[in-house]
Write a protein that holds these residues in place. Structure first.
Motif: not given
Length: 599
Positions: A307-312, A317-321, A502-503
């Motif tokens: 979930d933290d990798l989907l958190d902008p 998360g911002a990087h992964t997105i 996502l949010r």
């Protein structure tokens, strides 16, 4: 790490009642939809009435010479449907002709960039098949504002001021329409468009020639208006005017190639939506003649991650997105178009696993589309730098430095019966090409999204649609529509929607909190609009993301542009609780108009 809890925003309350309406549009369009709903019209009546008002009051963002993509679900339907309002390239719009004119790209403005207008026919089709009101009642709002006038909004006045020199020196018919006193209007000045009011009157008059009072007669009346639009005076005069040589965004003088026959040959239509499951929801989009499936691919790339990798709001998360978006948009630019696009392969688990493995700890500065067996991967020309940009070119959207130059329009409507509509009308902006004086509007520029190189799914080919950026969304839960969402913003439309989704779905934000939260997007793909440049590893972020997160993104190799605190995102949404019937609406609070209404 867990998903960052929603911060305490100062937001407007979520609205509940018998209908919900949200829009990134003019307040008069929102008021029109609300009026229709309060007077017993359904979501389709309200959407169409609001859309024609948008032609009048936001001519810098959309127009009758433009296009639209919609997605909707009627209360008695079992699945969503796409409303296809994207016209194709005219019969004479060949790459050979454009190359012979000395062009390397389809221009960003001027009639050579015009696809066949699709918006009007699509709205009328939706009204015929799903609305309940008569055409005259629906168009009465727009006719009144066009004939009697309305206060021009600041952004429209600013757009006219930016192209005033072009209007004065070259597009004199646009000068006569938008600068009748010789100077651009000031915000709040009352402006009128009697020529477009007469166009709408002609559609209503055509519909009145059918006398049957029953439902069959109503459909026939609307079809009579559609014929008037496509094969009457409107098509004749538009084609004749476009054939007059005029200045294009490249600086050259060219004549358009659209004809009356092109108008007559186009019919708006319906298509099945493309869907993908994500964290207990079904996300529905239009097909690969839009950029919509790229959002589905991005969600699919992100779904199995923590979930933290989907958190902008977090660095990781911002990087992964951003990295996932780059991959999906590279596939968009390699594979999407009005062609045989293998979406099953692009959304297959094996393919997604290979693509997901490319997301590393550092920002990629490469253009990396995927390979499909037996198919040649198209790699568009990669042009860096700003280039020579005309004030009249391209979709009005967000510049690479974060400066807001406007957007297009978006509206979402849900009614008391459960009908729900998400639609993004665009094109035919007042800065697209010279105004047709007898009609009060100009043609659009969607062909700039095609390539003159052969062999691409989005190459310029007569009769095929350009791959559009317009991309509304419908989200379902347990088979029933939960909410509609969308945004203006060109290449950023799905990127901004992704953050809100996502949010809401993963982070537990309320709709308004999700829309208000800090936004970001990548610019590491060839722009869909002339002059089609790109910024390797480019990312634009709102400063509210925080200095620490932004600094860490830069250390990962992202070329970050700070856009200001409240600059990115134009998302609006509406929803309905299937169990209780309670509806809600949420809208963008940033610089453009954004409204939420409910009753």
């Amino acid at each position: 790490m867990a998903y960052t809890p929603p911060p305490s925003f100062t937001t407007r309350p979520t609205l509940s009642g018998t209908f919900g309406m949200s829009a990134s549009t003019h307040w008069l369009a929102t008021a029109t939809a609300q009026s229709v709903l309060e007077r017993g019209g359904n979501a389709f009546d309200a959407s169409v009435a609001a859309a024609f008002v948008l032609h009048v009051v936001e001519p810098h963002l959309n127009g009758p010479g433009g296009d639209l993509v919609g997605i909707f679900q009627a209360a008695d339907a079992s699945s969503p449907t796409v409303l296809m309002g994207q016209g194709p390239a005219p019969a004479a719009a060949t790459a050979e002709h454009y190359l012979a004119e000395g062009l390397e790209l389809v221009p960003g403005s001027g009639a050579l960039a015009a696809a066949v207008p699709g918006a009007v026919d699509a709205w009328l089709l939706l009204l015929r098949d799903h609305g309940t009101w008569e055409l005259g009642d629906v168009l009465g709002y727009a006719i009144g504002y066009a004939r009697d006038g309305h206060p021009i909004v600041r952004q429209a006045a600013a757009t006219i001021a930016r192209v005033a020199q072009l209007f004065t020196e070259d597009w004199t018919t646009s000068r006569d329409l938008w600068m009748p006193g010789g100077a651009p209007p000031a915000p709040g000045d009352v402006v009128r468009n009697p020529a477009y009011a007469a166009v709408l009157d002609a559609l209503v008059h055509a519909s009145c020639t059918v006398r049957d009072d029953g439902p069959v007669g109503r459909a026939a009346r609307i079809d009579a208006a559609r014929r008037e639009w496509k094969s009457g005076r409107i098509a004749q005069e538009a084609a004749a005017f476009a054939a007059l040589p005029h200045r294009h965004s490249t600086g050259g003088v060219h004549a358009g190639v659209i004809t009356e026959e092109d108008f007559a040959a186009f019919d708006a239509g319906y298509e099945a939506a493309v869907t993908r499951e994500f964290r207990g929801r079904t996300v529905a989009k239009a097909g690969a003649w839009t950029q919509g499936p790229a959002l589905l691919q991005t969600l699919a790339l992100l779904e199995p991650l923590a979930d933290d990798l989907l958190d902008p709001s977090q660095e990781a998360g911002a990087h992964t997105i951003l990295e996932a978006q780059k991959l999906a948009l590279a596939d968009r630019d390699a594979w999407f178009g009005d062609a045989d696009v293998d979406l099953d392969a692009l959304l297959s688990d094996d393919y997604l696993d290979r693509r997901r493995a490319l997301i590393g700890e550092e920002a990629s500065a490469e253009f990396r589309p995927g390979d499909l067996p037996g198919r040649a991967t198209f790699r568009p020309p990669l042009r860096t730098g700003v280039g020579r940009v005309s004030a009249s070119s391209g979709e009005p959207t967000v510049a690479r430095n974060g400066e807001t130059r406007g957007d297009t329009c978006h509206l979402d409507v849900v009614d008391r019966w459960g009908n729900i509509v998400s639609a993004t009308p665009s094109g035919g902006w007042l800065q697209s090409s010279p105004a047709i004086p007898s009609l009060g509007f100009c043609l659009g520029t969607r062909l700039q999204m095609t390539w003159l190189e052969p062999g691409h799914p989005s190459s310029l080919v007569p009769g095929l649609r350009p791959r559009t950026t317009l991309t509304p969304t419908l989200v379902l839960r347990d088979g029933a529509p939960e909410f509609a969402i969308g945004s203006p913003g060109g290449d950023q439309q799905d990127q901004w929607q992704l953050l809100v989704l996502l949010r809401m779905v993963v982070g537990g934000y309320s709709p308004q909190e999700a829309i208000d939260a800090p936004s970001l997007h990548t610019t590491a793909m060839p722009e869909s609009f002339w002059p089609r440049t790109w910024t390797p590893a480019g990312a634009v972020v709102e400063d509210r993301l925080g200095d620490d997160v932004i600094d860490r993104l830069e250390r990962r190799g992202h070329v970050v542009t700070r856009a200001g605190d409240w600059a990115l995102g134009r998302v609006s949404a509406v929803g309905r609780d299937a169990a209780t019937g309670v509806v809600w609406a949420a809208a963008n609070p940033r610089g453009m108009q954004g409204y939420a209404a409910g009753r």
